[in-house]
Design a protein around this motif. Sequence first.
Motif, PDB file in Angstrom:
ATOM      1  N   ARG A 233       0.841  -1.196   0.000  1.00  0.00           N
ATOM      2  CA  ARG A 233       0.000   0.000   0.000  1.00  0.00           C
ATOM      3  C   ARG A 233       0.877   1.248   0.000  1.00  0.00           C
ATOM      4  O   ARG A 233       0.600   2.224  -0.703  1.00  0.00           O
ATOM      5  CB  ARG A 233      -0.907  -0.012   1.225  1.00  0.00           C
ATOM      6  CG  ARG A 233      -1.894   1.136   1.281  1.00  0.00           C
ATOM      7  CD  ARG A 233      -3.056   0.982   0.331  1.00  0.00           C
ATOM      8  NE  ARG A 233      -3.997  -0.054   0.741  1.00  0.00           N
ATOM      9  CZ  ARG A 233      -5.110  -0.334   0.077  1.00  0.00           C
ATOM     10  NH1 ARG A 233      -5.423   0.330  -1.023  1.00  0.00           N
ATOM     11  NH2 ARG A 233      -5.923  -1.297   0.488  1.00  0.00           N
ATOM     12  N   ASP A 236       2.357   1.849  -3.431  1.00  0.00           N
ATOM     13  CA  ASP A 236       1.336   2.452  -4.290  1.00  0.00           C
ATOM     14  C   ASP A 236       1.235   3.958  -4.057  1.00  0.00           C
ATOM     15  O   ASP A 236       1.013   4.735  -5.001  1.00  0.00           O
ATOM     16  CB  ASP A 236      -0.026   1.821  -4.020  1.00  0.00           C
ATOM     17  CG  ASP A 236      -0.309   0.597  -4.888  1.00  0.00           C
ATOM     18  OD1 ASP A 236       0.545   0.246  -5.727  1.00  0.00           O
ATOM     19  OD2 ASP A 236      -1.392  -0.001  -4.721  1.00  0.00           O
ATOM     20  N   GLN A 237       1.354   4.383  -2.821  1.00  0.00           N
ATOM     21  CA  GLN A 237       1.263   5.810  -2.513  1.00  0.00           C
ATOM     22  C   GLN A 237       2.433   6.589  -3.109  1.00  0.00           C
ATOM     23  O   GLN A 237       2.262   7.694  -3.630  1.00  0.00           O
ATOM     24  CB  GLN A 237       1.203   6.010  -0.999  1.00  0.00           C
ATOM     25  CG  GLN A 237      -0.088   5.526  -0.366  1.00  0.00           C
ATOM     26  CD  GLN A 237      -0.044   5.554   1.147  1.00  0.00           C
ATOM     27  OE1 GLN A 237       0.981   5.844   1.747  1.00  0.00           O
ATOM     28  NE2 GLN A 237      -1.165   5.251   1.783  1.00  0.00           N
ATOM     29  N   GLY A 239       4.267   5.647  -5.725  1.00  0.00           N
ATOM     30  CA  GLY A 239       4.263   5.498  -7.186  1.00  0.00           C
ATOM     31  C   GLY A 239       5.210   4.386  -7.575  1.00  0.00           C
ATOM     32  O   GLY A 239       6.407   4.444  -7.253  1.00  0.00           O
ATOM     33  N   LEU A 240       4.696   3.361  -8.261  1.00  0.00           N
ATOM     34  CA  LEU A 240       5.532   2.204  -8.573  1.00  0.00           C
ATOM     35  C   LEU A 240       6.620   2.536  -9.576  1.00  0.00           C
ATOM     36  O   LEU A 240       7.682   1.895  -9.586  1.00  0.00           O
ATOM     37  CB  LEU A 240       4.655   1.055  -9.079  1.00  0.00           C
ATOM     38  CG  LEU A 240       3.566   0.576  -8.108  1.00  0.00           C
ATOM     39  CD1 LEU A 240       2.905  -0.683  -8.633  1.00  0.00           C
ATOM     40  CD2 LEU A 240       4.110   0.361  -6.707  1.00  0.00           C
ATOM     41  N   TYR A 268       4.141  -4.165 -13.513  1.00  0.00           N
ATOM     42  CA  TYR A 268       3.082  -3.211 -13.182  1.00  0.00           C
ATOM     43  C   TYR A 268       3.281  -1.888 -13.925  1.00  0.00           C
ATOM     44  O   TYR A 268       2.326  -1.306 -14.463  1.00  0.00           O
ATOM     45  CB  TYR A 268       3.039  -2.976 -11.678  1.00  0.00           C
ATOM     46  CG  TYR A 268       2.324  -4.073 -10.918  1.00  0.00           C
ATOM     47  CD1 TYR A 268       0.986  -3.952 -10.563  1.00  0.00           C
ATOM     48  CD2 TYR A 268       2.981  -5.252 -10.583  1.00  0.00           C
ATOM     49  CE1 TYR A 268       0.321  -4.965  -9.876  1.00  0.00           C
ATOM     50  CE2 TYR A 268       2.329  -6.272  -9.902  1.00  0.00           C
ATOM     51  CZ  TYR A 268       0.999  -6.129  -9.557  1.00  0.00           C
ATOM     52  OH  TYR A 268       0.350  -7.128  -8.889  1.00  0.00           O
ATOM     53  N   HIS A 273       0.151   0.612 -14.443  1.00  0.00           N
ATOM     54  CA  HIS A 273      -0.381   0.516 -13.083  1.00  0.00           C
ATOM     55  C   HIS A 273       0.657   1.093 -12.121  1.00  0.00           C
ATOM     56  O   HIS A 273       1.522   0.369 -11.622  1.00  0.00           O
ATOM     57  CB  HIS A 273      -0.715  -0.942 -12.740  1.00  0.00           C
ATOM     58  CG  HIS A 273      -1.766  -1.534 -13.619  1.00  0.00           C
ATOM     59  ND1 HIS A 273      -1.962  -2.894 -13.765  1.00  0.00           N
ATOM     60  CD2 HIS A 273      -2.696  -0.938 -14.418  1.00  0.00           C
ATOM     61  CE1 HIS A 273      -2.955  -3.115 -14.601  1.00  0.00           C
ATOM     62  NE2 HIS A 273      -3.408  -1.944 -15.014  1.00  0.00           N
ATOM     63  N   GLY A 275       0.033   2.928  -9.263  1.00  0.00           N
ATOM     64  CA  GLY A 275      -0.372   3.153  -7.881  1.00  0.00           C
ATOM     65  C   GLY A 275      -1.512   4.144  -7.791  1.00  0.00           C
ATOM     66  O   GLY A 275      -2.321   4.281  -8.716  1.00  0.00           O
ATOM     67  N   VAL A 276      -1.551   4.864  -6.693  1.00  0.00           N
ATOM     68  CA  VAL A 276      -2.647   5.799  -6.430  1.00  0.00           C
ATOM     69  C   VAL A 276      -2.812   6.790  -7.573  1.00  0.00           C
ATOM     70  O   VAL A 276      -3.929   7.086  -8.005  1.00  0.00           O
ATOM     71  CB  VAL A 276      -2.411   6.539  -5.098  1.00  0.00           C
ATOM     72  CG1 VAL A 276      -3.457   7.629  -4.888  1.00  0.00           C
ATOM     73  CG2 VAL A 276      -2.429   5.558  -3.923  1.00  0.00           C
ATOM     74  N   GLY A 281      -2.597   0.040  -8.921  1.00  0.00           N
ATOM     75  CA  GLY A 281      -1.249  -0.424  -8.649  1.00  0.00           C
ATOM     76  C   GLY A 281      -1.363  -1.844  -8.142  1.00  0.00           C
ATOM     77  O   GLY A 281      -1.972  -2.690  -8.791  1.00  0.00           O
ATOM     78  N   TYR A 285      -7.882   1.982  -7.005  1.00  0.00           N
ATOM     79  CA  TYR A 285      -8.263   3.189  -6.277  1.00  0.00           C
ATOM     80  C   TYR A 285      -9.349   3.924  -7.059  1.00  0.00           C
ATOM     81  O   TYR A 285      -9.240   4.102  -8.276  1.00  0.00           O
ATOM     82  CB  TYR A 285      -7.049   4.113  -6.093  1.00  0.00           C
ATOM     83  CG  TYR A 285      -5.941   3.446  -5.322  1.00  0.00           C
ATOM     84  CD1 TYR A 285      -5.894   3.508  -3.938  1.00  0.00           C
ATOM     85  CD2 TYR A 285      -4.961   2.726  -5.994  1.00  0.00           C
ATOM     86  CE1 TYR A 285      -4.881   2.873  -3.226  1.00  0.00           C
ATOM     87  CE2 TYR A 285      -3.949   2.089  -5.297  1.00  0.00           C
ATOM     88  CZ  TYR A 285      -3.913   2.156  -3.910  1.00  0.00           C
ATOM     89  OH  TYR A 285      -2.927   1.523  -3.212  1.00  0.00           O
TER      90      TYR A 285
END
Length: 287
Positions: A233, A236-237, A239-240, A268, A273, A275-276, A281, A285
Amino acid sequence: MTFTLPTGIHDRPVAVIGAGTLGRRIALMFATRGGLVRVYDKSQQAGDAARSYVEEHVAEVAAGIEGGTPGRVAITDDMAEALRDAWLVVEAVPERLDLKKEIFGRLDQEAGPDTILASNSSSYATGEFIERVSRPERVLNMHFYMPPQQVAIDLMSDGHTDPGILDLLKRELPGFGVFPFVAHRESTGFIFNRVWAAIKREALAVVAEGVSTPEDVDAMWRINMGLAAGPFRMMDQVGLDVVLDIENHYARERPYLPEGPRQLLRKYVEAGHLGVKSGQGFYAYDG
């Protein structure tokens, strides 16, 4: 060379270069002392989002800081305007070495003679991108995590930084609700991020090897650590794509690191994908 420290800093603005996820959060913290923060970004959409974020949260965050007072944020796509009379500039652009070299070359030429030039880089030491800087004694790393929730920051010299800058920042930054810790020698990943990198890398390996899933790893982390979010999580916040850039940098320096975590991240990122910020992600979201 020695550096003439900025004076009257409580009456002068701070400039943030980059209105992305961390740039707007950095701007928020520097807007808690009643002053002006200017955010530079060529993207109007990113700038508008940064303004909205600061204006939405600044009163609440300032109320939690002793002596805090909500300040103002201004967005500009003019570098000279962003830098005008700033006592401090914090660069928060993507983790690309060529881009950072370009930005710091411009900052060195366009910022005032007593302006401190700091980089929020999460993986590059400033000594790696000061080749176009004529006064490296005013440059340093000032690495933020995810304020306002995480307010410890790393300070690290570029190898030439005037010690007076570190003393000034250690004294003044707590007034903005952030708390500095100095890395006493050059360290990729600074202090806390080196520990965090090992955690997220092993979490990625557990999933890449098919041992578990992001959801289960995060659930176990929350139960055992008593925290609200687990490693996936939190990635994801951030940024991947950013996480992958950082892991690639570590791998160039340490070729023995396993490939599996980076392969999983690339899967990803190549699918969009991120993340947020992209809506998908390791988790999906809304909004």
